[in-house]
Design a protein around this motif. Structure first.
Motif, PDB file in Angstrom:
ATOM      1  N   TYR A  42      -7.773 -18.382  51.308  1.00  0.00           N
ATOM      2  CA  TYR A  42      -8.792 -18.428  50.259  1.00  0.00           C
ATOM      3  C   TYR A  42      -8.692 -17.226  49.331  1.00  0.00           C
ATOM      4  O   TYR A  42      -8.354 -16.123  49.772  1.00  0.00           O
ATOM      5  CB  TYR A  42     -10.192 -18.386  50.878  1.00  0.00           C
ATOM      6  N   GLU A  43      -9.024 -17.453  48.064  1.00  0.00           N
ATOM      7  CA  GLU A  43      -9.308 -16.324  47.179  1.00  0.00           C
ATOM      8  C   GLU A  43     -10.512 -15.595  47.789  1.00  0.00           C
ATOM      9  O   GLU A  43     -11.441 -16.256  48.284  1.00  0.00           O
ATOM     10  CB  GLU A  43      -9.677 -16.816  45.775  1.00  0.00           C
ATOM     11  N   THR A  69       2.677 -18.295  49.877  1.00  0.00           N
ATOM     12  CA  THR A  69       2.652 -18.690  48.462  1.00  0.00           C
ATOM     13  C   THR A  69       4.064 -18.916  47.936  1.00  0.00           C
ATOM     14  O   THR A  69       4.238 -19.418  46.820  1.00  0.00           O
ATOM     15  CB  THR A  69       1.991 -17.591  47.605  1.00  0.00           C
ATOM     16  N   LEU A 111      -4.827 -13.094  49.602  1.00  0.00           N
ATOM     17  CA  LEU A 111      -5.696 -14.182  50.062  1.00  0.00           C
ATOM     18  C   LEU A 111      -6.257 -13.850  51.450  1.00  0.00           C
ATOM     19  O   LEU A 111      -5.685 -13.040  52.184  1.00  0.00           O
ATOM     20  CB  LEU A 111      -4.901 -15.496  50.116  1.00  0.00           C
ATOM     21  N   GLN A 118      -6.809 -10.335  55.798  1.00  0.00           N
ATOM     22  CA  GLN A 118      -6.418 -10.177  54.398  1.00  0.00           C
ATOM     23  C   GLN A 118      -4.896 -10.156  54.360  1.00  0.00           C
ATOM     24  O   GLN A 118      -4.253  -9.273  54.930  1.00  0.00           O
ATOM     25  CB  GLN A 118      -6.984  -8.878  53.814  1.00  0.00           C
ATOM     26  N   SER A 128     -13.068 -14.353  46.580  1.00  0.00           N
ATOM     27  CA  SER A 128     -14.359 -14.787  46.020  1.00  0.00           C
ATOM     28  C   SER A 128     -14.825 -16.119  46.595  1.00  0.00           C
ATOM     29  O   SER A 128     -16.003 -16.451  46.522  1.00  0.00           O
ATOM     30  CB  SER A 128     -14.245 -14.895  44.500  1.00  0.00           C
ATOM     31  N   GLU A 129     -13.875 -16.871  47.184  1.00  0.00           N
ATOM     32  CA  GLU A 129     -14.228 -18.187  47.724  1.00  0.00           C
ATOM     33  C   GLU A 129     -14.119 -18.231  49.249  1.00  0.00           C
ATOM     34  O   GLU A 129     -14.194 -19.307  49.845  1.00  0.00           O
ATOM     35  CB  GLU A 129     -13.291 -19.251  47.129  1.00  0.00           C
ATOM     36  N   CYS A 130     -13.933 -17.061  49.877  1.00  0.00           N
ATOM     37  CA  CYS A 130     -13.669 -17.037  51.324  1.00  0.00           C
ATOM     38  C   CYS A 130     -14.968 -17.257  52.117  1.00  0.00           C
ATOM     39  O   CYS A 130     -15.898 -16.465  52.019  1.00  0.00           O
ATOM     40  CB  CYS A 130     -13.031 -15.698  51.696  1.00  0.00           C
TER      41      CYS A 130
END
Ligand SMILES: [Zn+2]
Length: 194
Positions: A170-171, A121, A29, A24, A173-175
């Protein structure tokens, strides 16, 4: 791959700075890879190599001052500034806002190179650029030891990175690692960043 990239990858491997797992990041992300630049920069000869290589990328830009976000960027700024023969300053958060503290000042119009260890980022580079502009500096570019965005990040000034990697982030929720139930490592509390 250019020579500097190959040398840096070897240094990352030799110093154990390239970690695999389920991390994390400070940005929130998640990623399967983590770059712990402190393990590279703990060796002054590696830090010096990084500073010289970054300075070479901005050699024609008449840099007056190098500024980095604390903590991860401090050594990078110091060694880059040494290569240029100029000052090295760092920004810190004060009430959540990145700012120059400790009596650090810029003279109006000083030409500033912003550096950091890892760009993911571009958030902390952008915040540092804002702090320099607030302090009347002129940001001429941004450099990093590693760019893990694959070159995608735009911070509004010319950007150079010594090692560009396209590392997935990844976010939550999309990991895919979360979906597989792989235990999560939160490196921030142990002084890791990016
Ligand atoms: Zn995850």
């Amino acid at each position: 791959m250019v020579d500097i990239e190959r040398q840096l990858l070897t240094i990352f491997e030799h110093t154990g700075a390239l970690l695999e797992g389920h991390f994390q990041l400070t940005s929130g992300l998640h990623s399967p890879r983590y770059l712990q630049c402190a393990l590279v920069l703990q060796y002054p000869e590696h830090a010096e190599f990084v500073g010289r290589a970054l300075a070479a990328r901005f050699g024609d830009d008449r840099v007056d001052v190098v500024v980095a976000p604390a903590i991860g960027g401090i050594i990078v700024a110091h060694e880059t500034a040494r290569a240029f023969g100029v000052r090295a300053l760092f920004t810190e958060r004060e009430a959540g806002v990145m700012t120059l503290r400790r009596g650090f000042r810029l003279i109006r119009g000083e030409r500033v190179l912003v550096v950091e260890d890892v760009v993911t980022t571009g958030g902390s580079t952008r915040e540092t650029i804002d702090a320099v502009i607030d302090a009347d500096g002129v940001v001429i570019g941004a450099g990093s030891l590693v760019d893990r965005s694959g070159g995608a990040v735009d911070v509004g000034v010319r950007r150079q990175s010594l090692l560009t990697l396209d590392v997935p982030a990844y976010e939550p929720s999309e990991c895919p690692l979360c979906k597989e139930g792989v235990p999560q490592i939160k490196p921030g509390s142990r002084g890791l960043k990016n």
